[in-house]
Design a protein around this motif. Structure first.
Motif, mmCIF file in Angstrom:
data_model
loop_
_atom_site.group_PDB
_atom_site.id
_atom_site.type_symbol
_atom_site.label_atom_id
_atom_site.label_comp_id
_atom_site.label_asym_id
_atom_site.label_seq_id
_atom_site.Cartn_x
_atom_site.Cartn_y
_atom_site.Cartn_z
ATOM 1 N N ARG A 84 151.964 9.527 52.929
ATOM 2 C CA ARG A 84 150.656 9.515 53.560
ATOM 3 C C ARG A 84 149.759 10.575 52.728
ATOM 4 O O ARG A 84 148.669 10.327 52.525
ATOM 5 N N TRP A 85 150.340 11.430 52.483
ATOM 6 C CA TRP A 85 149.735 12.474 51.445
ATOM 7 C C TRP A 85 149.893 12.571 49.965
ATOM 8 O O TRP A 85 149.528 13.381 49.445
ATOM 9 N N LEU A 86 150.181 11.381 49.583
ATOM 10 C CA LEU A 86 150.309 11.231 47.988
ATOM 11 C C LEU A 86 149.095 10.287 47.764
ATOM 12 O O LEU A 86 149.115 9.072 47.872
ATOM 13 N N ALA A 87 148.448 10.826 46.897
ATOM 14 C CA ALA A 87 146.973 10.108 46.483
ATOM 15 C C ALA A 87 147.185 8.911 45.427
ATOM 16 O O ALA A 87 148.277 9.216 44.640
ATOM 17 N N LYS A 88 146.762 7.782 45.769
ATOM 18 C CA LYS A 88 146.792 6.728 44.546
ATOM 19 C C LYS A 88 145.867 6.997 43.491
ATOM 20 O O LYS A 88 146.290 6.199 42.303
ATOM 21 N N SER A 89 144.937 7.327 43.838
ATOM 22 C CA SER A 89 143.818 7.411 42.642
ATOM 23 C C SER A 89 143.042 8.754 42.552
ATOM 24 O O SER A 89 143.104 9.462 43.544
ATOM 25 N N GLU A 90 142.251 8.981 41.557
ATOM 26 C CA GLU A 90 141.631 10.133 41.600
ATOM 27 C C GLU A 90 140.661 10.447 42.836
ATOM 28 O O GLU A 90 140.530 11.542 43.411
ATOM 29 N N GLN A 91 139.976 9.357 43.184
ATOM 30 C CA GLN A 91 138.880 9.700 44.173
ATOM 31 C C GLN A 91 139.632 9.887 45.539
ATOM 32 O O GLN A 91 139.096 11.035 46.086
ATOM 33 N N ASP A 92 140.654 9.105 45.534
ATOM 34 C CA ASP A 92 141.561 9.571 46.865
ATOM 35 C C ASP A 92 142.042 10.979 46.925
ATOM 36 O O ASP A 92 142.116 11.589 48.090
ATOM 37 N N GLY A 93 142.596 11.379 45.735
ATOM 38 C CA GLY A 93 143.046 12.642 45.592
ATOM 39 C C GLY A 93 142.116 13.683 45.645
ATOM 40 O O GLY A 93 142.373 14.812 46.262
ATOM 41 N N ARG A 94 140.855 13.429 45.455
ATOM 42 C CA ARG A 94 139.710 14.347 45.542
ATOM 43 C C ARG A 94 139.508 14.659 46.897
ATOM 44 O O ARG A 94 139.378 15.759 47.614
ATOM 45 N N ARG A 95 139.243 13.481 47.611
ATOM 46 C CA ARG A 95 139.037 13.524 49.098
ATOM 47 C C ARG A 95 140.345 14.419 49.995
ATOM 48 O O ARG A 95 139.750 15.024 50.744
ATOM 49 N N LEU A 96 141.147 13.990 49.654
ATOM 50 C CA LEU A 96 142.372 14.360 50.137
ATOM 51 C C LEU A 96 142.458 15.923 49.967
ATOM 52 O O LEU A 96 142.757 16.730 50.881
ATOM 53 N N LEU A 97 142.572 16.459 48.658
ATOM 54 C CA LEU A 97 142.256 17.675 48.324
ATOM 55 C C LEU A 97 141.383 18.772 49.056
ATOM 56 O O LEU A 97 141.374 19.754 49.757
ATOM 57 N N TYR A 98 139.977 17.768 49.176
ATOM 58 C CA TYR A 98 138.831 18.636 49.922
ATOM 59 C C TYR A 98 139.137 18.803 51.223
ATOM 60 O O TYR A 98 138.992 19.933 51.710
ATOM 61 N N ALA A 99 139.834 17.727 52.125
ATOM 62 C CA ALA A 99 139.948 17.845 53.218
ATOM 63 C C ALA A 99 141.202 18.910 53.515
ATOM 64 O O ALA A 99 141.080 19.543 54.471
ATOM 65 N N LEU A 100 142.243 18.969 52.687
ATOM 66 C CA LEU A 100 143.452 20.073 53.115
ATOM 67 C C LEU A 100 142.841 21.359 52.874
ATOM 68 O O LEU A 100 143.371 22.499 53.387
ATOM 69 N N LEU A 101 141.989 21.460 51.779
ATOM 70 C CA LEU A 101 141.349 22.899 51.620
ATOM 71 C C LEU A 101 140.492 23.495 52.844
ATOM 72 O O LEU A 101 140.555 24.583 53.001
ATOM 73 N N LEU A 102 139.827 22.605 53.543
ATOM 74 C CA LEU A 102 139.157 23.018 54.731
ATOM 75 C C LEU A 102 140.353 23.524 55.749
ATOM 76 O O LEU A 102 139.620 24.371 56.599
ATOM 77 N N ALA A 103 141.583 23.286 55.664
ATOM 78 C CA ALA A 103 142.288 23.760 56.623
ATOM 79 C C ALA A 103 143.187 25.117 56.285
ATOM 80 O O ALA A 103 143.851 25.609 56.914
ATOM 81 N N HIS A 104 142.462 25.461 55.066
ATOM 82 C CA HIS A 104 143.261 26.779 54.585
ATOM 83 C C HIS A 104 142.632 28.114 55.412
ATOM 84 O O HIS A 104 141.430 27.975 55.527
ATOM 85 N N ALA A 105 143.365 29.081 55.592
ATOM 86 C CA ALA A 105 142.883 30.205 55.787
ATOM 87 C C ALA A 105 142.164 31.007 54.703
ATOM 88 O O ALA A 105 142.509 30.790 53.624
ATOM 89 N N PRO A 106 141.092 31.717 55.104
ATOM 90 C CA PRO A 106 140.182 32.300 53.990
ATOM 91 C C PRO A 106 141.050 33.379 53.015
ATOM 92 O O PRO A 106 142.075 33.967 53.662
ATOM 93 N N PRO A 107 140.714 33.788 52.085
ATOM 94 C CA PRO A 107 141.208 34.874 51.408
ATOM 95 C C PRO A 107 141.373 36.257 51.827
ATOM 96 O O PRO A 107 140.514 36.447 53.028
ATOM 97 N N ASP A 108 142.514 37.005 51.789
ATOM 98 C CA ASP A 108 142.476 38.393 52.544
ATOM 99 C C ASP A 108 143.317 39.185 51.207
ATOM 100 O O ASP A 108 143.323 38.885 50.110
ATOM 101 N N GLU A 109 143.950 40.154 51.549
ATOM 102 C CA GLU A 109 144.334 41.306 50.758
ATOM 103 C C GLU A 109 145.589 40.332 49.949
ATOM 104 O O GLU A 109 145.707 41.034 48.797
ATOM 105 N N SER A 110 146.395 39.581 50.353
ATOM 106 C CA SER A 110 147.377 39.030 49.671
ATOM 107 C C SER A 110 146.612 38.116 48.414
ATOM 108 O O SER A 110 147.285 38.138 47.522
#
Length: 412
Positions: free
Chosen positions: A274-300
């Motif tokens: 379900r997390w394996l994109a079939k097309s570039e547009q699907d991949g961009r959409r999925l990556l955008y959604a996943l990036l929203l879930a990331h914690a923001p930058p810190d000292e690491s």
């Protein structure tokens, strides 16, 4: 498991903890998406749960490995896994159930795998030459350090102490293994080394969760499904976007082939379909959604960013060492600056004043060279051979004393 770890069904606190900052980081991806890219409530919840999900098949192998108290027995079991990987499960007399389950799965390709697309995707990767490696290093890898929750796993495993040069060399070696022609055949080097990486990920999940400083409730499971998926999309979506920005013409058909190649590699890595994109547009959409879930930058982010920035200074050069090291460092910083912006440079501990001079110079040159190549008889094949040789030479420059293999931790 100690009480600090949340049950697998919970959603960790990091999930969307600062969506506005994450949305700003993901803005370059958002601009390439057709329509509304915001994840649906169902998708958003699924990503939250994916932050607590690992890789059951390989996790079971590691659990079997450690269910005996002696190090000698663990080494013997590790040898059984290696034999099944290198020679096939049929070579074992009585394989344990966990190995039968794992190899019954990976030995039978999904029906959607297309060998012609795998080969085409590999050829596109080779033809990208050093431009492709620059994008993977200076955009996908460096930009990925803005995700602080993933960084915490790297810090917990001692990746900072191992050094940026070794990490970069090992990742480059694996990418080269995976993008060879026929490398993903059952006994190909890409297939086998991807399973090795998958095994290491399971070891990391086990090891990091035993660290008293780690909190599943805060950061999710180490090397979880969502983080594996976003990392895998860096090798496909970011690779394609970045190489095109740098002037390398990649058709939609070639782009689809690269996506297909990394869809299969992700499947081998243990990422749920379900997390394996079939097309570039699907991949961009999925990556955008996943990036929203990331914690923001810190000292690491700054620690890892500075370590990678200074990596060229540690390379051996045959002549003009200081000048060449500083040029490579400046070139990398300028490329990163184009994609992450001034604030991203600051968050990564990089010089925010650096203008994106290298992309401005490289894009016209790359476009003319690659266009001319396509007009000459046999030009694409020559470009593939020359590009792959440049990539191999780069690996040798990163690791001059020996060719790096997949890092295999000692079982104790």
């Amino acid at each position: 498991m100690p009480h600090r770890h949340a049950p697998p069904t919970d959603i960790p606190r990091r999930h969307g903890i600062d969506r506005e900052r994450s949305r700003a980081i993901a803005a370059p991806i958002r601009r390439t998406i057709q329509g509304d890219p915001e994840p649906t409530p169902e998708c958003w919840q699924a990503i939250g749960h994916a932050l607590m999900q690992g890789d059951t098949r390989m996790d079971d192998v590691v659990a079997w490995l450690y269910d005996d108290a002696t190090a000698q027995n663990r080494r013997q079991k590790r040898a059984l896994f290696q034999a099944a990987l290198d020679n096939g499960l049929d070579t074992l007399e009585q394989p344990p159930p966990c190995l039968r389950t794992l190899f019954a799965h990976v030995d039978h390709r999904p029906a959607w795998v297309d060998d012609a697309l795998l080969e085409r995707g590999a050829r596109v990767s080779q033809r990208s030459s050093m431009t492709g490696l620059h994008i993977l290093r200076d955009v996908a890898l460096m930009g990925g350090y803005q995700a602080s929750a993933i960084n915490k796993t790297l810090v917990a495993t001692g990746s900072l102490k191992r050094g940026a040069q070794r990490r970069l060399a090992e990742t480059t070696a694996w990418w080269l293994d995976c993008t060879g022609i026929g490398a993903l055949d059952r006994f190909g080097v890409g297939f086998r080394n991807t399973l090795q990486v998958r095994f290491i990920h399971a070891l990391i999940r086990r090891s990091v969760q035993q660290n008293p400083a780690w909190s599943n409730r805060d950061w999710g499971l180490p090397v979880n499904q969502a983080d594996m998926a976003s990392t895998q999309l860096g090798f496909s979506v970011i690779f394609l976007l970045g190489t095109r920005v740098l002037g390398v013409p990649i058709s939609s058909v070639d782009g689809h082939a690269v996506m297909h190649l990394w869809r299969f590699i992700g499947w081998l890595m243990g990422v749920d379909e379900r997390w394996l994109a079939k097309s570039e547009q699907d991949g961009r959409r999925l990556l955008y959604a996943l990036l929203l879930a990331h914690a923001p930058p810190d000292e690491s982010s700054r620690q890892l960013g500075r370590a990678l920035m200074n990596e060229p200074l540690a390379r051996p050069y045959p002549n003009f060492a200081r000048l060449r090291a500083r040029y490579i460092q400046a070139r990398a910083n300028s490329l990163t600056r184009l994609f992450v912006g001034r604030r991203g440079m600051h968050d990564l501990g990089l010089p925010a004043w650096m203008p994106p001079w290298y992309p401005v110079l490289a894009a016209p040159r790359n476009f003319m060279c690659h266009t001319a190549t396509r007009l000459l008889p046999g030009g694409l094949r020559r470009a593939e051979r020359a590009g792959r040789q440049a990539q191999l030479d780069q690996l040798q420059a990163l690791f001059p004393d020996r060719t790096p293999g997949i890092h295999r931790p000692v079982l104790s």
